[in-house]
Design an enzyme around this catalytic site. Structure first.
Site, mmCIF file in Angstrom:
data_model
loop_
_atom_site.group_PDB
_atom_site.id
_atom_site.type_symbol
_atom_site.label_atom_id
_atom_site.label_comp_id
_atom_site.label_asym_id
_atom_site.label_seq_id
_atom_site.Cartn_x
_atom_site.Cartn_y
_atom_site.Cartn_z
ATOM 1 N N ASP A 257 0.898 -1.102 -0.002
ATOM 2 C CA ASP A 257 0.163 -0.064 -0.070
ATOM 3 C C ASP A 257 1.010 1.216 0.005
ATOM 4 O O ASP A 257 2.187 1.322 -0.554
ATOM 5 C CB ASP A 257 -0.904 0.069 1.235
ATOM 6 C CG ASP A 257 -2.136 0.522 0.821
ATOM 7 O OD1 ASP A 257 -2.391 1.780 0.615
ATOM 8 O OD2 ASP A 257 -3.320 -0.116 1.121
ATOM 9 N N HIS B 267 -3.999 6.396 2.576
ATOM 10 C CA HIS B 267 -4.778 4.950 2.134
ATOM 11 C C HIS B 267 -4.111 3.974 3.033
ATOM 12 O O HIS B 267 -4.773 3.100 3.324
ATOM 13 C CB HIS B 267 -4.311 4.876 0.636
ATOM 14 C CG HIS B 267 -4.947 3.850 -0.009
ATOM 15 N ND1 HIS B 267 -4.745 2.527 0.032
ATOM 16 C CD2 HIS B 267 -6.402 3.983 -0.668
ATOM 17 C CE1 HIS B 267 -5.727 1.897 -0.743
ATOM 18 N NE2 HIS B 267 -6.578 2.522 -1.120
ATOM 19 N N SER C 277 -10.859 -0.641 -1.870
ATOM 20 C CA SER C 277 -9.798 -0.721 -1.130
ATOM 21 C C SER C 277 -10.088 -0.968 0.153
ATOM 22 O O SER C 277 -9.249 -1.440 1.296
ATOM 23 C CB SER C 277 -8.969 0.730 -1.387
ATOM 24 O OG SER C 277 -8.257 0.597 -2.152
#
Ligand SMILES: *[C@@H]1O[C@H](CO)[C@@H](O)[C@H](O)[C@H]1NC(C)=O
Ligand SMILES: *[C@@H]1O[C@H](CO)[C@@H](O)[C@H](O)[C@H]1NC(C)=O
Ligand SMILES: *[C@@H]1O[C@H](CO)[C@@H](O)[C@H](O)[C@H]1NC(C)=O
Ligand SMILES: *[C@@H]1O[C@H](CO)[C@@H](O)[C@H](O)[C@H]1NC(C)=O
Ligand SMILES: *[C@@H]1O[C@H](CO)[C@@H](O)[C@H](O)[C@H]1NC(C)=O
Ligand SMILES: *[C@@H]1O[C@H](CO)[C@@H](O)[C@H](O)[C@H]1NC(C)=O
Ligand SMILES: *[C@@H]1O[C@H](CO)[C@@H](O)[C@H](O)[C@H]1NC(C)=O
Ligand SMILES: *[C@@H]1O[C@H](CO)[C@@H](O)[C@H](O)[C@H]1NC(C)=O
Ligand SMILES: *[C@@H]1O[C@H](CO)[C@@H](O)[C@H](O)[C@H]1NC(C)=O
Length: 766
Positions: free
Chosen positions: A136, A199, A528
């Site tokens: 990620d 994220h 996600s």
């Protein structure tokens, strides 16, 4: 939406055209994939060198061109090559595929409670043995979600490292690496595993963040934030940067994560179009992970609701769709005439009930710029007269990020989508904002026209119950799989809408760069976000059953899923797979549909891969016993998919084996639920076990009339022993409305075309 898919369809053709017209002196990064790592003490890297040497003509240029050697968990390398050089290498012995490097995209928390998973029953001693590796954007290591107070040292099996450049690991975040083969950094990137995007901190804390009471996003959605397995460990593999996530870096991260000793790999990113399994970095990496006993959980993609948009569909991975939870973020609009309109937005700004002048974008036209009310009503950047919106709440007939209004010193923004119906998920904006329905939009316009001095206020956000949840959100990518129509994808649905989890304080919570708010928690949506929910569930199952195979863990998650309401999803299982994830039930599935590497190899043989390729991939003497390509019906998959050629009869025979992992003495009886057109028989329909680990087989025959242009029909076969419910959906179809092509004859032609063009471009270069 159709355009997105059209692009995916055209992409191979475009790519081929680009290759044919290439400036062949340009060296570009390519990934040379060579299958399993060679056994014995042959130096893999020196072999990569000599391959490059023979093509590039000198040892020094070989050295210069080699960017990565993949050698810890599988075999291959990344090197800068011209198209000619890449073509020569693709002809060499031992090469499975040569993949041009490209960028993939990144595709509490109430969500766990919503799933009836208040807190895992396993204690720290079991959960703490499990390490989740996340590919990620890194994490913010000082984030409170990763506080390791009370944690013991990492499990002894852990062999990873911590790249301490601007980063410190602890007993929670036990390892961290970063990869940037291009060595290209934007202003906002830090060369470190540290997350500047948000994220990665979000996905990691969703999966395994510690329990933190009193958490909220600037006052909204206050409650206890917690990951699914709060005692598990996190290993960080930062592969995504401002420019995207490069294939070369993703493969290096898989190579490391597998060798480092992670237990589950979580990948919330993907490609916008389908590739063959060994041209797809995530399929390759996850295959070698599976070989090493590691399940990879990945996002289905955000390209829905069109059919055949699902990405990350390899059968050895878990493909996760995104569903809503029972919480909606609401920001209400109050007009000067007292009308109260409900909008969807994550609004942390409080106007304290003060009313401000309200203006329709179409009344704030920048005539100097040559604009008109027809442009200005959408609040397009250049169309607005900025002086006229200052100090006002602006009503825009399109979605906007709000930045124009903010820069013009507007007070707030009220939006109505140009095309959408009701918004299903909420966005953050850098100023007071809400998104209302088109019907309510008319009311706002009527009000503005009805009075000389229209005023309004936007109330601070709140959260409401959503009785429709769980429902798969429209953006979640849909099946069927573009490559294997007889494998049902996605596999499972998990919460991915308006998820509150950790964030990087360096990244604004809205997409607007100049948003000055710095937060440790944010609310965002995407597959996600659903992926780490499944990764945590997999980690939970792994903690309870350390010796279970990736297929067994995956089966446990799928067969224990909760049934989703078919009336809310016209595309049924192509939206939600086996159903809504149910972590508490997943650790005690009763039976599992197990599969070994050999089973996946047999599947690949059926898919047309030959022995030469498969021997390289597996690193052993695997052969395709039955070399005629065929249907994937016999892979021991925990769901069933039957693709029928248009005009043909419904007919398929599936064999499966189930392993008893419940009570030693148990008898399972099959119940079949099918729509009237389809007839299903299961033989035997009663399976009696007398030991744990005992394996039994059954055969399922599916028959029915000839069908034409038949969208998905589905039912399920459920095995029950009175305690456990082992549910496997069956889908039958030959048509997926909305796709630019509607049958697999077209699809397979497309795939052929891709191969043919690749072949011809290769020939052209020789
Ligand atoms: C970590 O948690 C402990 C115990 O709750 C607390 O005392 C400490 O302040 C926390 N550390 C950080 C950096 O938040
Ligand atoms: C380390 O990270 C901080 C952000 O926390 C950043 O401001 C700083 O520039 C970084 N230092 C280096 C050497 O990259
Ligand atoms: C609303 O009230 C709070 C607390 O009194 C204050 O901090 C804030 O600035 C006010 N907001 C506006 C837009 O006036
Ligand atoms: C009108 O548009 C022009 C060009 O973008 C811009 O320079 C000007 O500031 C705008 N005028 C107003 C009043 O917003
Ligand atoms: C599944 O198969 C694997 C390998 O074939 C084996 O190690 C494992 O014990 C089997 N059973 C379960 C429940 O994982
Ligand atoms: C096996 O497949 C590869 C890749 O498609 C091809 O290059 C090779 O020639 C095939 N080998 C045989 C023996 O058919
Ligand atoms: C594959 O088969 C060959 C010839 O039968 C044998 O020499 C070799 O050891 C085998 N390799 C593996 C990895 O089993
Ligand atoms: C299972 O059944 C067998 C024979 O029916 C019996 O001998 C055995 O004790 C039973 N085991 C358990 C755990 O109930
Ligand atoms: C499916 O493909 C075949 C062959 O290309 C074509 O003849 C047929 O019309 C297609 N069917 C649909 C429903 O598009």
């Amino acid at each position: 939406m159709a355009n997105t898919r059209m692009f995916s369809v055209l992409y191979p053709l475009l790519l081929a055209a680009l290759v044919l017209n290439c400036n062949c002196d340009d060296k570009k990064l390519h990934i040379v994939y060579m299958g399993d790592r060679a056994q014995g003490d042959i130096s893999i890297t020196s072999n990569h060198h000599s391959m490059l040497h023979s093509v590039l003509g000198s040892a020094s240029s070989a050295k210069q061109s080699l960017i990565y050697s993949y050698e810890r968990s599988f075999n291959g390398f990344a090197a800068k090559l011209t198209e000619d050089e890449a073509a020569s290498i693709s002809e060499m012995n031992g090469v499975v595929s040569v993949i041009p490097n490209r960028m993939l995209k990144l595709h509490t928390t109430r969500s766990w409670d919503f799933m009836g998973f208040s807190k895992g029953k396993l204690g720290a001693s079991q959960e703490g043995e499990v390490i989740i590796g996340l590919l990620d954007t890194g994490v913010w290591p000082e984030h409170p979600s990763f506080n390791d107070t009370g944690y013991g040292p990492p499990p002894a099996k852990w062999k990873g490292t911590c790249q301490t450049k601007n980063f410190t690991c602890n007993n929670k975040v036990v390892g961290a690496r970063y990869y940037n083969s291009d060595n290209s950094y934007y202003d906002t990137d830090i060369p470190s595993p540290r997350d500047t995007e948000g994220h990665g901190t979000h996905t990691a804390s969703t999966a395994a963040g510690i329990e933190l009471p009193g958490t909220s996003f600037l006052g909204l959605a206050e409650g206890v934030a917690r990951g699914g397995v709060p005692d598990a460990r996190i290993a960080v593999y930062k592969v995504c940067w401002s420019s995207g996530c490069s294939v070369a870096d993703i493969l290096k991260a898989f190579d490391d994560a597998i060798a480092d000793g992670v237990d589950i790999i979580s990948v919330s990113l993907g490609s916008g179009y389908p590739s063959d399994y060994f041209d797809d970095p995530i399929a390759i990496g996850s295959f070698h992970a599976m070989k090493n006993g590691i399940l990879t959980s990945n996002s289905a993609g955000n390209s829905g609701p069109d059919p055949v948009t699902v990405s990350n569909f390899a059968p050895w991975t878990l493909t996760v769709a995104a569903s809503t939870i029972d919480r909606r973020f609401v920001a209400n609009l109050v007009l000067g005439n007292g009308q109260f309109l409900t909008g969807i937005s994550i609004n942390t700004f409080d106007l304290n009930g003060t009313s401000y002048p309200l203006i329709w974008g179409g009344d704030a036209v920048n005539y100097t710029y040559g604009s008109s009310p027809d442009n200005a009503k959408y609040c397009e950047n250049d169309a607005l007269n900025l002086d006229m919106v200052a100090g006002k709440i602006v009503f825009c007939e399109d979605r906007s990020d709000g930045s124009t209004i903010l820069l013009a010193k507007g007070v707030g923004i009220v939006m109505v989508g140009k095309t959408e119906i009701n918004p299903e998920y909420a966005f953050s904006y850098p100023l007071p904002a809400t998104l209302i329905s088109p019907g309510d939009g008319k009311k706002v316009l009527d009000y503005i026209k009805s009075t000389k001095y229209p005023v309004a206020t936007i109330l601070v956000g709140e959260t409401w119950k959503d009785a429709m949840a769980p429902r798969v959100v429209s953006f979640s990518s849909r099946g069927p799989s573009a490559i294997s129509p007889d494998i049902l994808k996605p596999d499972i649905a998990a919460p991915g809408v308006d998820i509150l989890a950790g964030w990087s304080p360096l990244s604004p919570p809205s997409i607007y760069d100049q948003d000055t708010r710095s937060v440790y928690f944010n609310v965002i949506s995407g597959t996600s976000m659903s992926c780490p929910h499944a990764s945590a569930t997999a980690a939970y199952v792994k903690a309870a059953h350390p010796d279970w195979s990736p297929a067994a863990i995956k089966s446990a998650i799928m067969t224990s899923a909760q049934i989703m309401d078919p009336r809310r999803h016209t595309d049924l299982e192509f939206a939600y797979g086996s159903g809504h994830i149910n972590p508490a039930a997943a650790i005690d599935p009763g039976l599992v549909f197990n599969a070994s590497e050999t089973d996946y190899i047999n599947f690949l043989c059926k898919q047309g891969y030959n022995t030469t390729t498969l021997m390289l991939v597996t690193g052993d003497n695997s052969t395709c016993a039955n070399t005629t390509p065929g249907r994937a019906w016999d892979l021991n998959y925990p769901s069933f998919s039957l693709y029928v050629e248009d005009g043909q009869q419904i007919m398929g025979t599936f064999t499966r084996t189930v392993t008893n992992v419940g009570s030693p003495n148990s008898t399972y009886t099959a119940t079949i639920y099918m729509p009237p057109l389809i007839s299903v028989t299961v033989e035997p329909s009663i399976l009696a076990f007398s030991a744990v680990g005992e394996v039994q087989s059954f055969t399922m025959k599916v028959t029915g009339p000839a069908i034409k242009q038949q969208p998905i029909m589905s039912g399920a076969i459920t095995w029950s022993d009175g305690t456990h419910t082992v549910r496997t959906p069956l889908v039958v179809y030959n048509y997926f409305p909305g796709a630019p092509y509607n049958n697999y004859s077209d699809e397979s032609k497309l795939m052929e075309k891709e191969t043919v063009l690749r072949g011809s471009s290769k020939n052209h270069m020789h």
